[in-house]
Design a protein around this motif. Structure first.
Motif, PDB file in Angstrom:
ATOM      1  N   GLY A  26       0.811  -1.212   0.000  1.00 32.95           N
ATOM      2  CA  GLY A  26       0.000   0.000   0.000  1.00 32.95           C
ATOM      3  C   GLY A  26       0.841   1.257   0.000  1.00 32.95           C
ATOM      4  N   SER A  27       1.917   1.258   0.801  1.00 28.70           N
ATOM      5  CA  SER A  27       2.795   2.428   0.851  1.00 28.70           C
ATOM      6  C   SER A  27       3.555   2.605  -0.458  1.00 28.70           C
ATOM      7  CB  SER A  27       3.781   2.296   2.015  1.00 28.70           C
ATOM      8  OG  SER A  27       4.673   1.209   1.807  1.00 28.70           O
ATOM      9  N   GLN A  28       3.920   1.483  -1.098  1.00 29.07           N
ATOM     10  CA  GLN A  28       4.602   1.560  -2.388  1.00 29.07           C
ATOM     11  C   GLN A  28       3.698   2.185  -3.439  1.00 29.07           C
ATOM     12  OE1 GLN A  28       7.875   1.109  -1.442  1.00 29.07           O
ATOM     13  NE2 GLN A  28       8.138  -0.055  -3.331  1.00 29.07           N
ATOM     14  N   ARG A  29       2.423   1.844  -3.391  1.00 28.30           N
ATOM     15  CA  ARG A  29       1.461   2.431  -4.331  1.00 28.30           C
ATOM     16  C   ARG A  29       1.335   3.938  -4.119  1.00 28.30           C
ATOM     17  NH1 ARG A  29      -1.904  -0.852  -7.226  1.00 28.30           N
ATOM     18  NH2 ARG A  29      -1.797  -3.084  -6.802  1.00 28.30           N
TER      19      ARG A  29
ATOM     20  N   SER B   8       9.849  -6.925  -2.163  1.00 21.17           N
ATOM     21  CA  SER B   8       9.910  -6.699  -0.721  1.00 21.17           C
ATOM     22  C   SER B   8      10.993  -7.555  -0.079  1.00 21.17           C
ATOM     23  CB  SER B   8       8.562  -7.026  -0.071  1.00 21.17           C
ATOM     24  OG  SER B   8       8.388  -8.436   0.036  1.00 21.17           O
ATOM     25  N   VAL B   9      11.288  -7.242   1.179  1.00 18.17           N
ATOM     26  CA  VAL B   9      12.130  -8.141   1.967  1.00 18.17           C
ATOM     27  C   VAL B   9      11.311  -9.388   2.291  1.00 18.17           C
ATOM     28  CG1 VAL B   9      13.451  -6.256   2.963  1.00 18.17           C
ATOM     29  CG2 VAL B   9      11.403  -7.068   4.143  1.00 18.17           C
ATOM     30  N   ALA B  10      12.004 -10.452   2.696  1.00 23.01           N
ATOM     31  CA  ALA B  10      11.327 -11.698   3.059  1.00 23.01           C
ATOM     32  C   ALA B  10      10.983 -11.666   4.546  1.00 23.01           C
ATOM     33  CB  ALA B  10      12.221 -12.892   2.741  1.00 23.01           C
ATOM     34  N   LEU B  11       9.693 -11.730   4.851  1.00 23.46           N
ATOM     35  CA  LEU B  11       9.233 -11.681   6.243  1.00 23.46           C
ATOM     36  C   LEU B  11       9.143 -13.100   6.794  1.00 23.46           C
ATOM     37  CD1 LEU B  11       6.384  -9.041   5.822  1.00 23.46           C
ATOM     38  CD2 LEU B  11       8.776  -8.652   6.458  1.00 23.46           C
ATOM     39  N   PRO B  12       9.769 -13.365   7.951  1.00 22.73           N
ATOM     40  CA  PRO B  12       9.781 -14.735   8.481  1.00 22.73           C
ATOM     41  C   PRO B  12       8.426 -15.150   9.067  1.00 22.73           C
ATOM     42  CG  PRO B  12      10.864 -13.234  10.003  1.00 22.73           C
ATOM     43  CD  PRO B  12      10.546 -12.430   8.778  1.00 22.73           C
ATOM     44  N   LEU B  13       7.997 -16.358   8.708  1.00 23.81           N
ATOM     45  CA  LEU B  13       6.792 -16.959   9.292  1.00 23.81           C
ATOM     46  C   LEU B  13       7.166 -18.084  10.260  1.00 23.81           C
ATOM     47  CD1 LEU B  13       4.501 -17.359   6.131  1.00 23.81           C
ATOM     48  CD2 LEU B  13       4.734 -15.379   7.646  1.00 23.81           C
TER      49      LEU B  13
ATOM     50  N   GLU C  27       3.535   5.975  -2.826  1.00 26.58           N
ATOM     51  CA  GLU C  27       4.768   6.688  -3.139  1.00 26.58           C
ATOM     52  C   GLU C  27       5.084   6.695  -4.629  1.00 26.58           C
ATOM     53  OE1 GLU C  27       7.791   4.862  -0.843  1.00 26.58           O
ATOM     54  OE2 GLU C  27       6.906   5.419   1.091  1.00 26.58           O
ATOM     55  N   SER C  28       4.505   5.735  -5.362  1.00 21.15           N
ATOM     56  CA  SER C  28       4.818   5.616  -6.780  1.00 21.15           C
ATOM     57  C   SER C  28       4.203   6.774  -7.557  1.00 21.15           C
ATOM     58  CB  SER C  28       4.290   4.287  -7.336  1.00 21.15           C
ATOM     59  OG  SER C  28       4.511   4.204  -8.724  1.00 21.15           O
ATOM     60  N   LYS C  29       4.993   7.349  -8.445  1.00 23.76           N
ATOM     61  CA  LYS C  29       4.479   8.434  -9.275  1.00 23.76           C
ATOM     62  C   LYS C  29       3.483   7.917 -10.299  1.00 23.76           C
ATOM     63  CE  LYS C  29       8.661  11.239  -8.786  1.00 23.76           C
ATOM     64  NZ  LYS C  29       9.783  11.888  -9.486  1.00 23.76           N
ATOM     65  N   GLU C  30       3.675   6.663 -10.714  1.00 21.69           N
ATOM     66  CA  GLU C  30       2.757   6.034 -11.650  1.00 21.69           C
ATOM     67  C   GLU C  30       1.935   4.996 -10.896  1.00 21.69           C
ATOM     68  OE1 GLU C  30       4.868   4.355 -14.877  1.00 21.69           O
ATOM     69  OE2 GLU C  30       5.821   6.237 -15.484  1.00 21.69           O
ATOM     70  N   LEU C  31       0.650   4.963 -11.127  1.00 22.31           N
ATOM     71  CA  LEU C  31      -0.199   3.989 -10.455  1.00 22.31           C
ATOM     72  C   LEU C  31       0.163   2.583 -10.892  1.00 22.31           C
ATOM     73  CD1 LEU C  31      -3.713   5.694 -10.665  1.00 22.31           C
ATOM     74  CD2 LEU C  31      -2.232   5.493  -8.666  1.00 22.31           C
ATOM     75  N   LEU C  32       0.314   1.687  -9.922  1.00 27.42           N
ATOM     76  CA  LEU C  32       0.591   0.297 -10.238  1.00 27.42           C
ATOM     77  C   LEU C  32      -0.678  -0.334 -10.793  1.00 27.42           C
ATOM     78  CD1 LEU C  32       2.633  -0.680  -7.039  1.00 27.42           C
ATOM     79  CD2 LEU C  32       3.513  -0.032  -9.282  1.00 27.42           C
ATOM     80  N   GLN C  33      -0.595  -0.882 -11.986  1.00 28.97           N
ATOM     81  CA  GLN C  33      -1.784  -1.395 -12.645  1.00 28.97           C
ATOM     82  C   GLN C  33      -2.221  -2.756 -12.103  1.00 28.97           C
ATOM     83  OE1 GLN C  33      -0.923  -1.366 -16.848  1.00 28.97           O
ATOM     84  NE2 GLN C  33      -1.069   0.840 -17.003  1.00 28.97           N
ATOM     85  N   ASP C  34      -1.249  -3.572 -11.721  1.00 30.35           N
ATOM     86  CA  ASP C  34      -1.576  -4.931 -11.315  1.00 30.35           C
ATOM     87  C   ASP C  34      -1.390  -5.110  -9.823  1.00 30.35           C
ATOM     88  OD1 ASP C  34      -2.042  -5.674 -13.987  1.00 30.35           O
ATOM     89  OD2 ASP C  34       0.115  -5.962 -14.295  1.00 30.35           O
ATOM     90  N   ASP C  35      -2.152  -6.049  -9.275  1.00 32.58           N
ATOM     91  CA  ASP C  35      -1.961  -6.419  -7.879  1.00 32.58           C
ATOM     92  C   ASP C  35      -0.653  -7.187  -7.744  1.00 32.58           C
ATOM     93  OD1 ASP C  35      -4.445  -5.435  -6.855  1.00 32.58           O
ATOM     94  OD2 ASP C  35      -5.430  -7.096  -7.868  1.00 32.58           O
ATOM     95  N   GLU C  36       0.012  -6.977  -6.617  1.00 28.33           N
ATOM     96  CA  GLU C  36       1.242  -7.710  -6.333  1.00 28.33           C
ATOM     97  C   GLU C  36       0.889  -9.135  -5.910  1.00 28.33           C
ATOM     98  OE1 GLU C  36       4.633  -6.726  -6.187  1.00 28.33           O
ATOM     99  OE2 GLU C  36       4.005  -4.988  -7.324  1.00 28.33           O
ATOM    100  N   VAL C  37       1.734 -10.071  -6.309  1.00 27.45           N
ATOM    101  CA  VAL C  37       1.542 -11.461  -5.912  1.00 27.45           C
ATOM    102  C   VAL C  37       2.408 -11.753  -4.692  1.00 27.45           C
ATOM    103  CG1 VAL C  37       1.843 -13.880  -6.596  1.00 27.45           C
ATOM    104  CG2 VAL C  37       1.003 -12.207  -8.253  1.00 27.45           C
ATOM    105  N   PHE C  38       1.807 -12.340  -3.670  1.00 18.77           N
ATOM    106  CA  PHE C  38       2.542 -12.738  -2.477  1.00 18.77           C
ATOM    107  C   PHE C  38       3.083 -14.152  -2.679  1.00 18.77           C
ATOM    108  CE2 PHE C  38       0.288  -9.865   0.872  1.00 18.77           C
ATOM    109  CZ  PHE C  38       0.583  -8.756   0.102  1.00 18.77           C
ATOM    110  N   GLN C  39       4.359 -14.323  -2.380  1.00 23.52           N
ATOM    111  CA  GLN C  39       5.027 -15.606  -2.578  1.00 23.52           C
ATOM    112  C   GLN C  39       5.455 -16.200  -1.246  1.00 23.52           C
ATOM    113  OE1 GLN C  39       8.337 -14.788  -5.188  1.00 23.52           O
ATOM    114  NE2 GLN C  39       7.093 -13.450  -6.472  1.00 23.52           N
ATOM    115  N   LEU C  40       5.315 -17.500  -1.139  1.00 20.22           N
ATOM    116  CA  LEU C  40       5.758 -18.239   0.031  1.00 20.22           C
ATOM    117  C   LEU C  40       7.079 -18.911  -0.316  1.00 20.22           C
ATOM    118  CD1 LEU C  40       4.361 -18.644   2.793  1.00 20.22           C
ATOM    119  CD2 LEU C  40       3.561 -20.851   1.961  1.00 20.22           C
TER     120      LEU C  40
END
Length: 252
Positions: free
Chosen positions: A25-28, A234-239, A30-43
């Motif tokens: 959300g913060s990346q969107r 993004s950085v990798a967040l530990p689960l 701050e971005s000067k151009e609107l991000l067109q696609d949703d980001e994919v979350f990876q495990l």
């Protein structure tokens, strides 16, 4: 039946999902151009012992509570044979007849060899569609024809049995799953959510995938050393993490 995941804290999963949603959300903003696609979350699943299995082009389907592809605007590309009676024209007619609206493009093998021969054409094709499906009879030919972009983006085609009549049901099932692509390495990468999901939807998908994937890992959960959640940027967040010493004791 779901596998056991001792030590996996649902609250830690929830916190990581919340943090990643806020980051996107913060990346969107701050971005000067609107991000067109949703980001994919990876495990990312790191294994303590590398599986002694060959790389396979056929993925393992992992049903999830919340589809990564069942949303307005999602588009699917179907790859088919060129044989008379089974080519792209016949496939397009079958798609219209079955009213499979999400299949936006049907491509035959000959088109892959000609129109999509260059690296740039392959890259653009990969970026254009959310999910790729393919006649299971042509699956062995696709890695070479599609190139590395599809593997890097985890968009390898999902096989369908197009000799059967239930195309619509097969496409629906394909959209209800995420996929484990086997590799000879010690790290698994699985798409689990999108940035337009809620915190609850992300968490439920993550836990569902982890409970299922253990059945396809030698020594199951005991072989899992760490699990992280991330997007491409993004950085990798530990689960979940276990010390190497603890892994050695478990494996002994």
């Amino acid at each position: 039946m779901p596998g056991s995941t001792p030590g996996l804290d649902p609250e830690q999963v929830r916190k990581a999902a919340t943090a990643l949603l806020k980051f996107v959300g913060s990346q969107r903003e701050e971005s000067k151009e609107l991000l067109q696609d949703d980001e994919v979350f990876q495990l990312l699943i790191s294994l303590s012992h590398t599986p002694q299995s060959k790389k396979s082009s056929k993925p393992v389907a992992l049903p999830v509570p919340h589809s990564l592809y069942d949303y307005d605007g999602a588009e699917i590309c179907l790859l088919v044979k060129d044989r008379k009676g089974e080519g792209h024209k016949e496939a397009k007619a079958r798609v219209r007849q079955a009213e499979i609206g999400k299949i936006a493009k049907v491509v035959g093998l000959s088109k892959l060899r000609t129109k999509y021969e260059s690296f740039e054409a392959k890259r653009q094709l990969c970026a254009q569609y959310d999910l790729f499906l393919a006649d299971d009879r042509i699956l062995p030919f696709l890695p070479k024809l599609l190139g590395k972009s599809f593997f890097k983006k985890k968009k390898q085609p999902i096989p369908l049995d197009l000799t059967r009549a239930d195309w619509g049901a097969q496409v629906k099932r394909a959209c209800s799953c995420t996929y484990l692509f086997r590799s000879p390495g010690s790290c698994l990468n699985i798409r689990v959510a999108r940035s337009n999901f809620s915190e609850r939807q992300c968490s439920e998908n993550i836990i569902a995938v982890l409970q299922q994937v253990t059945a396809h890992i030698p020594k199951k959960w005991d072989n899992v050393q760490a699990v992280f959640l991330k997007t491409a940027d993004s950085v990798a967040l530990p689960l979940y993490q276990v010390l190497p010493e603890a892994v050695q004791k478990i494996s002994a």
